[in-house]
Design a protein around this motif. Structure first.
Motif, PDB file in Angstrom:
ATOM      1  N   ALA A 134      -1.371  19.374  -7.531  1.00 53.11           N
ATOM      2  CA  ALA A 134      -0.336  20.478  -7.283  1.00 53.11           C
ATOM      3  C   ALA A 134       0.647  19.777  -6.524  1.00 53.11           C
ATOM      4  CB  ALA A 134      -1.266  21.467  -6.492  1.00 53.11           C
ATOM      5  N   THR A 135       0.431  18.625  -5.921  1.00 56.42           N
ATOM      6  CA  THR A 135       1.791  18.032  -5.098  1.00 56.42           C
ATOM      7  C   THR A 135       2.577  17.489  -6.141  1.00 56.42           C
ATOM      8  OG1 THR A 135       0.142  17.641  -3.339  1.00 56.42           O
ATOM      9  CG2 THR A 135       2.244  16.404  -3.334  1.00 56.42           C
ATOM     10  N   ALA A 136       2.012  16.765  -7.100  1.00 55.64           N
ATOM     11  CA  ALA A 136       2.972  16.153  -8.129  1.00 55.64           C
ATOM     12  C   ALA A 136       3.880  17.371  -8.885  1.00 55.64           C
ATOM     13  CB  ALA A 136       2.191  15.342  -9.106  1.00 55.64           C
ATOM     14  N   GLY A 159       5.211   5.048  -3.586  1.00 54.97           N
ATOM     15  CA  GLY A 159       3.802   5.514  -3.498  1.00 54.97           C
ATOM     16  C   GLY A 159       3.172   5.665  -5.015  1.00 54.97           C
ATOM     17  N   ARG A 160       1.803   4.957  -5.072  1.00 56.88           N
ATOM     18  CA  ARG A 160       1.111   4.870  -6.359  1.00 56.88           C
ATOM     19  C   ARG A 160      -0.338   5.534  -6.207  1.00 56.88           C
ATOM     20  NH1 ARG A 160      -0.160  -1.507  -6.931  1.00 56.88           N
ATOM     21  NH2 ARG A 160      -0.865  -1.693  -4.755  1.00 56.88           N
ATOM     22  N   SER A 161      -0.176   6.591  -5.432  1.00 51.41           N
ATOM     23  CA  SER A 161      -1.903   6.985  -5.174  1.00 51.41           C
ATOM     24  C   SER A 161      -1.946   7.808  -6.708  1.00 51.41           C
ATOM     25  CB  SER A 161      -1.875   8.015  -4.054  1.00 51.41           C
ATOM     26  OG  SER A 161      -1.056   9.132  -4.306  1.00 51.41           O
ATOM     27  N   THR A 162      -3.241   8.091  -6.763  1.00 48.67           N
ATOM     28  CA  THR A 162      -3.965   8.785  -7.927  1.00 48.67           C
ATOM     29  C   THR A 162      -3.558  10.273  -7.761  1.00 48.67           C
ATOM     30  OG1 THR A 162      -5.785   7.137  -7.967  1.00 48.67           O
ATOM     31  CG2 THR A 162      -5.738   9.206  -9.488  1.00 48.67           C
ATOM     32  N   HIS A 183       5.159   0.067  -4.276  1.00 45.13           N
ATOM     33  CA  HIS A 183       4.311   0.334  -3.706  1.00 45.13           C
ATOM     34  C   HIS A 183       4.044  -0.575  -2.445  1.00 45.13           C
ATOM     35  CE1 HIS A 183       3.417  -2.870  -6.218  1.00 45.13           C
ATOM     36  NE2 HIS A 183       3.559  -2.242  -7.033  1.00 45.13           N
ATOM     37  N   SER A 184       2.853  -0.524  -1.672  1.00 49.07           N
ATOM     38  CA  SER A 184       2.881  -1.665  -0.615  1.00 49.07           C
ATOM     39  C   SER A 184       3.269  -2.962  -1.027  1.00 49.07           C
ATOM     40  CB  SER A 184       1.551  -1.419  -0.073  1.00 49.07           C
ATOM     41  OG  SER A 184       0.667  -1.575  -0.903  1.00 49.07           O
ATOM     42  N   ARG A 185       3.086  -3.436  -2.021  1.00 48.39           N
ATOM     43  CA  ARG A 185       3.093  -4.747  -2.466  1.00 48.39           C
ATOM     44  C   ARG A 185       4.674  -5.110  -3.055  1.00 48.39           C
ATOM     45  NH1 ARG A 185      -2.099  -7.092  -2.655  1.00 48.39           N
ATOM     46  NH2 ARG A 185      -3.139  -5.795  -1.414  1.00 48.39           N
ATOM     47  N   VAL A 203       4.313   8.179   0.518  1.00 47.57           N
ATOM     48  CA  VAL A 203       3.859   7.040   1.224  1.00 47.57           C
ATOM     49  C   VAL A 203       2.940   7.307   2.312  1.00 47.57           C
ATOM     50  CG1 VAL A 203       4.195   4.787   2.284  1.00 47.57           C
ATOM     51  CG2 VAL A 203       5.802   5.538   0.378  1.00 47.57           C
ATOM     52  N   GLY A 204       3.333   8.211   3.129  1.00 45.35           N
ATOM     53  CA  GLY A 204       2.677   8.501   4.492  1.00 45.35           C
ATOM     54  C   GLY A 204       3.026   7.719   5.537  1.00 45.35           C
ATOM     55  N   ARG A 205       4.528   7.086   5.808  1.00 51.05           N
ATOM     56  CA  ARG A 205       4.769   6.264   6.649  1.00 51.05           C
ATOM     57  C   ARG A 205       6.093   7.198   7.166  1.00 51.05           C
ATOM     58  NH1 ARG A 205       4.416   0.078   5.947  1.00 51.05           N
ATOM     59  NH2 ARG A 205       5.444  -0.024   7.720  1.00 51.05           N
ATOM     60  N   GLY A 224       5.923  12.972   1.926  1.00 49.59           N
ATOM     61  CA  GLY A 224       5.389  12.433   3.188  1.00 49.59           C
ATOM     62  C   GLY A 224       5.095  13.614   4.246  1.00 49.59           C
ATOM     63  N   THR A 225       3.616  13.546   4.843  1.00 46.73           N
ATOM     64  CA  THR A 225       3.438  14.427   5.730  1.00 46.73           C
ATOM     65  C   THR A 225       2.792  13.581   6.820  1.00 46.73           C
ATOM     66  OG1 THR A 225       1.420  15.297   4.845  1.00 46.73           O
ATOM     67  CG2 THR A 225       3.306  16.483   4.336  1.00 46.73           C
ATOM     68  N   ASN A 226       3.577  13.039   8.086  1.00 47.68           N
ATOM     69  CA  ASN A 226       2.942  12.400   8.947  1.00 47.68           C
ATOM     70  C   ASN A 226       2.896  13.238  10.245  1.00 47.68           C
ATOM     71  OD1 ASN A 226       3.283  10.127   7.170  1.00 47.68           O
ATOM     72  ND2 ASN A 226       5.365  10.627   7.436  1.00 47.68           N
TER      73      ASN A 226
HETATM   74  P1  NAD Z   1      -2.167   7.167  -0.193  1.00 48.55           P
HETATM   75  O1  NAD Z   1      -2.409   6.660   1.198  1.00 48.55           O
HETATM   76  O2  NAD Z   1      -3.221   7.679  -1.014  1.00 48.55           O
HETATM   77  O3  NAD Z   1      -1.007   6.205  -0.939  1.00 48.55           O
HETATM   78  C1  NAD Z   1       0.132   5.591  -0.140  1.00 48.55           C
HETATM   79  C2  NAD Z   1       0.860   4.952  -1.250  1.00 48.55           C
HETATM   80  O4  NAD Z   1       2.028   4.445  -0.482  1.00 48.55           O
HETATM   81  C3  NAD Z   1       0.218   3.789  -1.825  1.00 48.55           C
HETATM   82  O5  NAD Z   1       0.073   3.807  -3.012  1.00 48.55           O
HETATM   83  C4  NAD Z   1       0.818   2.522  -1.127  1.00 48.55           C
HETATM   84  O6  NAD Z   1       0.885   1.585  -2.133  1.00 48.55           O
HETATM   85  C5  NAD Z   1       2.238   3.166  -1.042  1.00 48.55           C
HETATM   86  N1  NAD Z   1       2.701   2.414   0.117  1.00 48.55           N
HETATM   87  C6  NAD Z   1       2.075   1.928   1.396  1.00 48.55           C
HETATM   88  N2  NAD Z   1       3.026   1.359   2.182  1.00 48.55           N
HETATM   89  C7  NAD Z   1       4.145   1.220   1.512  1.00 48.55           C
HETATM   90  C8  NAD Z   1       5.619   0.695   1.758  1.00 48.55           C
HETATM   91  N3  NAD Z   1       5.563   0.117   2.748  1.00 48.55           N
HETATM   92  N4  NAD Z   1       6.388   0.612   0.560  1.00 48.55           N
HETATM   93  C9  NAD Z   1       6.031   1.405  -0.436  1.00 48.55           C
HETATM   94  N5  NAD Z   1       4.910   1.951  -0.554  1.00 48.55           N
HETATM   95  C10 NAD Z   1       3.825   1.911   0.402  1.00 48.55           C
HETATM   96  O7  NAD Z   1      -1.259   8.588   0.152  1.00 48.55           O
HETATM   97  P2  NAD Z   1      -1.193   9.974  -0.741  1.00 48.55           P
HETATM   98  O8  NAD Z   1      -2.370  10.722  -0.717  1.00 48.55           O
HETATM   99  O9  NAD Z   1      -0.324   9.644  -1.890  1.00 48.55           O
HETATM  100  O10 NAD Z   1      -0.050  10.654   0.378  1.00 48.55           O
HETATM  101  C11 NAD Z   1       1.093   9.902   0.549  1.00 48.55           C
HETATM  102  C12 NAD Z   1       1.875  11.066   1.413  1.00 48.55           C
HETATM  103  O11 NAD Z   1       2.018  12.319   0.988  1.00 48.55           O
HETATM  104  C13 NAD Z   1       1.101  11.198   2.748  1.00 48.55           C
HETATM  105  O12 NAD Z   1       2.036  11.269   3.964  1.00 48.55           O
HETATM  106  C14 NAD Z   1       0.426  12.597   2.536  1.00 48.55           C
HETATM  107  O13 NAD Z   1       0.023  13.175   3.761  1.00 48.55           O
HETATM  108  C15 NAD Z   1       1.510  13.239   1.857  1.00 48.55           C
HETATM  109  N6  NAD Z   1       0.939  14.287   1.135  1.00 48.55           N
HETATM  110  C16 NAD Z   1       1.554  15.535   1.164  1.00 48.55           C
HETATM  111  C17 NAD Z   1       1.052  16.535   0.187  1.00 48.55           C
HETATM  112  C18 NAD Z   1       1.994  17.868   0.325  1.00 48.55           C
HETATM  113  O14 NAD Z   1       1.579  18.899  -0.182  1.00 48.55           O
HETATM  114  N7  NAD Z   1       3.119  18.008   0.959  1.00 48.55           N
HETATM  115  C19 NAD Z   1       0.173  16.568  -0.568  1.00 48.55           C
HETATM  116  C20 NAD Z   1      -0.419  15.225  -0.695  1.00 48.55           C
HETATM  117  C21 NAD Z   1      -0.149  14.078   0.351  1.00 48.55           C
END
Ligand code: NAD
Length: 275
Positions: A134-136, A159-162, A183-185, A203-205, A224-226
């Motif tokens: 749903a987020t994507a 960000g490359r999360s699943t 992504h993080s690398r 990303v979540g930062r 992001g939601t931090n």
């Molecule tokens: P995750 O931790 O699974 O993935 C984070 C991604 O960020 C990883 O792929 C990592 O490689 C990348 N990353 C980390 N440090 C990085 C950097 N310095 N530079 C570039 N990329 C970097 O997180 P997620 O589940 O994908 O969620 C990401 C963010 O989105 C979080 O803040 C989460 O709370 C938020 N989120 C919001 C919603 C919404 O509905 N608004 C829904 C899902 C997730």
């Protein structure tokens, strides 16, 4: 700079979903929870409340933070087999030792309204019908709502999360954007993100993306939601400085979040009406 709030779009999606839900048998969403994490519990309660508002039944199936992975998998399989349940969602985080991706394989793809089953991601990548997370889907809906052109444009996803980054990259590709995933690398993040005409941060930062990461005039979507110290939420975008550079930016809170919940419910209503 233009602010791109999600509340109006979320309300429109909810109104449409309410009409779809009323047109057939009442859709039912089951949300499996196995955590004591307050933010997650708050989120699932907000889903249940939003579901009630559009005429969708929502069962919170709370297995407790100590639930064994087998029990979670069996519960997902049982709900998937239940003809009275149309949508099945598994809330994260899960107990230590439980793999979300392994367990999500137990969700019937036709009921996988938050696109968690790896089969759904595979179908998405192959251009086959599937429910995206749903987020994507919310990011794409916001871009469409604000008529952001994607065809042939440079889109960068940080960000490359699943659950967010990967499915979003496929959805953007499907719309003929030229997509780069960071992504993080990634070395020198700013040198890549500053090429984006459309930039999505997932990303979540807090405040990771500053003015130097953003091209003048770019459309920036903040997933992001931090949590902040005062109990609020802040995004991955340093909005104060980015506002001076970007062409448009989604707020946190009030951007992607409300659209995400609305789309989860839309997916449930659609799952209930699948032939
Ligand atoms: P995750 O931790 O699974 O993935 C984070 C991604 O960020 C990883 O792929 C990592 O490689 C990348 N990353 C980390 N440090 C990085 C950097 N310095 N530079 C570039 N990329 C970097 O997180 P997620 O589940 O994908 O969620 C990401 C963010 O989105 C979080 O803040 C989460 O709370 C938020 N989120 C919001 C919603 C919404 O509905 N608004 C829904 C899902 C997730």
């Amino acid at each position: 700079m233009k602010t791109l709030p999600g509340k109006e779009l979320a309300a429109a999606v909810r109104a449409q979903t309410q009409a779809e839900a009323a047109a057939g048998p009442q859709p039912r969403l089951a949300v499996v929870v196995a955590t004591a994490d307050e933010a997650s519990l708050w989120y699932v309660r907000s889903i249940a409340k939003a579901a009630a508002g559009v005429g969708i039944a929502c069962d919170l199936v709370d297995l407790g933070p100590g639930a064994a992975p087998d029990r979670i998998g069996e519960t997902l399989a049982r709900l998937s087999a239940d003809p009275n349940v149309h949508g099945v969602m598994m809330q994260t985080p899960l107990p230590a030792g439980a793999s979300a991706q392994e367990l999500a394989g137990a969700i019937d793809p036709r009921k996988d309204v938050d696109g968690a089953n790896p089969l759904s991601l595979g179908r998405l990548a192959a251009g086959l019908p599937a429910f995206p997370p749903a987020t994507a889907a919310a990011v794409m809906a916001l871009l469409d709502h604000y008529e952001v052109e994607l065809e042939g444009r440079r889109a960068v996803v940080a960000g490359r999360s699943t659950v967010v980054g990967k499915p979003l990259a496929h959805l953007l590709l499907d719309r003929n954007a030229t997509v780069t995933v960071c992504h993080s690398r990634t070395r020198d993040l700013a040198s890549v993100t500053s090429t984006a005409e459309v930039l999505v941060a997932a990303v979540g930062r807090a405040g990771l993306i500053g003015a130097a990461h953003v091209a003048p005039g770019a459309v920036v979507i903040d997933v992001g939601t931090n949590p902040t110290e005062d109990g609020g939420l802040t995004g991955d975008i340093a909005s104060g400085e980015v506002a001076a550079v970007a062409g448009a930016l989604t707020p946190v809170p009030g951007g992607v979040g409300p659209v995400t919940t609305a789309l989860l419910l839309r997916h449930t209503a659609r799952a209930a009406n699948l032939p």
